[in-house]
Motif scaffolding. Structure first.
Motif, mmCIF file in Angstrom:
data_model
loop_
_atom_site.group_PDB
_atom_site.id
_atom_site.type_symbol
_atom_site.label_atom_id
_atom_site.label_comp_id
_atom_site.label_asym_id
_atom_site.label_seq_id
_atom_site.Cartn_x
_atom_site.Cartn_y
_atom_site.Cartn_z
ATOM 1 N N LYS A 51 20.585 37.446 77.515
ATOM 2 C CA LYS A 51 19.951 38.748 77.701
ATOM 3 C C LYS A 51 20.444 39.245 79.037
ATOM 4 N N THR A 52 20.227 40.534 79.333
ATOM 5 C CA THR A 52 20.568 41.089 80.666
ATOM 6 C C THR A 52 19.776 40.251 81.741
ATOM 7 N N GLN A 53 20.351 40.122 82.700
ATOM 8 C CA GLN A 53 19.840 39.598 83.899
ATOM 9 C C GLN A 53 19.366 38.086 83.603
ATOM 10 N N SER A 54 20.018 37.317 82.620
ATOM 11 C CA SER A 54 19.883 36.118 82.347
ATOM 12 C C SER A 54 20.502 34.854 83.192
ATOM 13 N N THR A 57 26.529 36.465 85.318
ATOM 14 C CA THR A 57 27.255 36.854 86.466
ATOM 15 C C THR A 57 27.164 35.516 87.621
ATOM 16 N N ASP A 98 31.474 38.680 77.974
ATOM 17 C CA ASP A 98 30.297 38.661 78.445
ATOM 18 C C ASP A 98 29.500 39.694 77.143
ATOM 19 N N ARG A 100 26.860 42.285 75.901
ATOM 20 C CA ARG A 100 25.550 42.704 76.541
ATOM 21 C C ARG A 100 24.700 43.036 75.677
ATOM 22 N N GLY A 101 23.289 43.370 76.175
ATOM 23 C CA GLY A 101 22.352 44.000 75.429
ATOM 24 C C GLY A 101 21.589 43.240 74.163
ATOM 25 N N GLU A 104 17.930 43.787 73.504
ATOM 26 C CA GLU A 104 17.613 45.135 73.715
ATOM 27 C C GLU A 104 17.861 46.124 72.585
#
Length: 409
Positions: A51-54, A57, A98, A100-101, A104
Motif C-alpha cells: 500500500k502507499t506509505q508502506s 521507498t 513499484d 502503486r495504489g 485504494e
C-alpha cells in the motif's frame, strides 16, 4: 592465431586508447551498446508490492544507499499501474518495480506479471506492522503465486517503532527471526507481526517464502540505528536469489567512504554491461570500449575531476603497457576459446563475459585510486595503480560469478 590476427587485436587496444582520449562518448553508440548488453544480461527485477506509505521507498533507499529525493526523481512509468526505478540509472544493477495504489483502487496484476515474467525477479511484499488492513495485498499475492508458484516471496514488515511503548527504542540484538517472537518484543507489536504472518501461512506455490521485520528511518527521526534490520533484510534477499546483489550494491564491508560506495555501484553496473557484450558470439570491441570510456568519465565526474585529454593521457601513462599487455592476452585467449565448436559457445561465452566484465571492473577500481589521489592533491604512484588493477582483475572475475550463475539459473 596468425600474425594478422595479432595485429587486429593490437588494433583493438589502440581503439580503446583512442576512445578513452575522446571523453565525449557517442551517446547513440553507448545506448545501443548498453541495450545490447541488457539483452544478454537482463537486469533483475525486485517487484515491490504494498500500500502507499508502506515503506517501499525506504527499502530502496536502504538497499542502494541513494537519497529518497533521488529515488523519487528516478521512477519511470512502465505499465498502467506500476513504475520502475533503475539503479544506477545508466548501467543498472537492479530494477525496482513499484506497484502503486494497492488498497485504494481496483488492481489487476496481469500487466505487471507480464512485465516481470521474462526477467529474474523476487516478489517483495511490504506492509506496515501496525496496519491491520492488508486484504488487498494478500489477494494480489495469492493471485500472483497461483500463476507463478515458482516465484520466491519476501514479506517485509515495516514501521516497527509505531508500536513501541512511549519512549521505547529498538531491541538489540535484532530478535525477529524467532518463531514465536520472544517476550522482549512489545506485546502489541508481537501480536501485529504474528497476525500478518498467520494470514499468509496458506500462500500458494512451492517457492520459498521468507519474513523479515525492519525499521528503516532517517537519522533525524531519532531511532538508533536508522537502518534497523537491514542486514537481516539483505540475508533474506541473498537466500532467495543467486545474484549476489549485496556485494554489487554495497561493495566490500571495508568500503565505508560514500564516494567509494557510489563509485563501486557504477563500476559494478558497467562491468556487468561489458560482460553482456563479452558474451556475444562476435564481440563488438568498439562497443566495449565505449562502455569502459563512459565508466571512467562517470567516475571522474563523481570525484570532481576533469576527464580531458591531459587527465586521460596521465592515467594511461601511469597504467603503462603492463595493463595493456595483460588485457590483450586475456582477450586473445578468450576469443580463441569461443572459436572451439560447442565448448566455445557455452563455457567459452561465459569465460568471455567474465573476462570482459573483469577487465572493466579492474579499470574502474584503478581509476578510483587515481581520481581519489588527485582529488586530495596527492601524487599517484604508478606501481600502486598497476597493483590495484592486477588485484581487482581477479576480484572482478569472482564478482561476476554470482551474476553469471544467476543468469543461467
Amino acid at each position: 592465431m596468425n600474425q594478422n590476427d595479432q595485429k587486429n587485436w593490437t588494433g583493438y587496444w589502440e581503439q580503446l586508447r583512442v576512445t578513452l582520449l575522446e571523453p565525449k562518448v557517442d551517446p547513440a553508440l553507448l545506448e545501443a551498446s548498453l541495450r545490447e548488453a541488457r539483452a544478454k544480461m537482463p537486469v533483475p527485477v525486485l517487484w515491490l508490492l504494498g500500500k502507499t506509505q508502506s515503506g517501499k521507498t525506504s527499502i530502496i533507499r536502504a538497499l542502494t544507499g541513494s537519497a529518497a529525493a533521488e529515488i523519487g526523481n528516478g521512477f519511470q512509468p512502465c505499465t498502467r499501474s506500476a513504475r520502475f526505478y533503475d539503479f544506477p540509472a545508466e548501467a543498472p544493477l537492479v530494477r525496482f518495480l513499484d506497484t502503486r495504489g494497492l488498497g485504494e483502487v481496483a488492481y489487476d496484476p496481469a500487466d505487471d506479471m507480464h512485465y516481470c515474467e521474462a526477467q529474474a525477479h523476487l516478489l517483495v511484499a511490504v506492509m506496515k506492522a501496525a496496519d491491520v488492513h492488508q486484504a488487498a495485498v494478500f489477494d494480489v499475492l495469492h493471485a500472483i503465486r497461483r500463476r507463478h508458484p515458482e516465484w520466491p516471496l519476501l514479506l517485509v514488515q515495516t514501521g516497527l517503532h509505531e508500536l513501541y511503548p512511549q519512549g521505547g527504542g529498538h531491541i538489540q540484538p535484532w530478535p525477529y527471526a524467532d518463531d514465536p517472537l520472544p517476550g522482549m518484543v512489545p506485546l502489541d507489536l508481537r501480536r501485529a507481526i504474528a497476525a500478518q504472518r498467520a494470514a499468509l501461512r496458506t500462500m500458494p506455490g512451492f517457492a520459498p517464502v521468507r519474513w523479515v521485520a525492519v525499521d528503516l528511518t532517517l537519522p533525524e527521526d531519532g531511532f538508533d540505528p536508522p537502518d534497523y534490520g537491514l542486514e537481516a533484510l539483505w540475508q533474506s534477499i541473498e537466500s532467495l536469489t543467486s545474484l549476489g546483489l549485496q556485494h554489487q550494491l554495497s561493495g566490500d564491508a571495508a568500503v565505508q567512504d560514500l564516494f567509494a560506495r557510489a563509485a563501486h555501484q557504477h563500476i559494478a553496473g558497467y562491468a556487468i554491461a561489458a560482460a553482456g557484450l563479452g558474451a556475444l558470439p562476435v564481440v563488438d570491441w568498439v562497443a566495449v570500449s565505449a562502455v569502459q570510456a563512459k565508466l571512467l568519465h562517470s567516475l571522474a565526474l563523481l570525484y570532481g575531476q576533469n576527464w580531458d585529454r591531459n587527465t586521460i593521457t596521465e592515467f594511461l601513462g601511469l597504467a603503462g603497457a603492463g595493463i595493456a599487455t595483460g588485457y590483450l592476452a586475456r582477450l586473445l585467449s578468450r576469443t580463441a576459446a569461443k572459436m572451439i565448436p560447442v565448448w566455445g559457445q557455452t563455457i567459452g561465452a561465459i569465460w568471455g563475459a567474465s573476462s570482459s566484465g573483469a577487465t572493466t571492473y579492474a579499470l574502474g577500481k584503478a581509476a578510483i585510486y587515481f581520481f581519489a589521489r588527485r582529488k586530495d592533491g596527492l601524487n599517484v604512484d604508478a606501481d600502486t595503480l598497476r597493483q590495484i588493477y592486477a588485484q581487482e582483475l581477479e576480484r572482478g572475475a569472482s564478482f561476476l560469478k554470482d551474476r553469471l550463475r544467476g543468469k543461467s539459473a
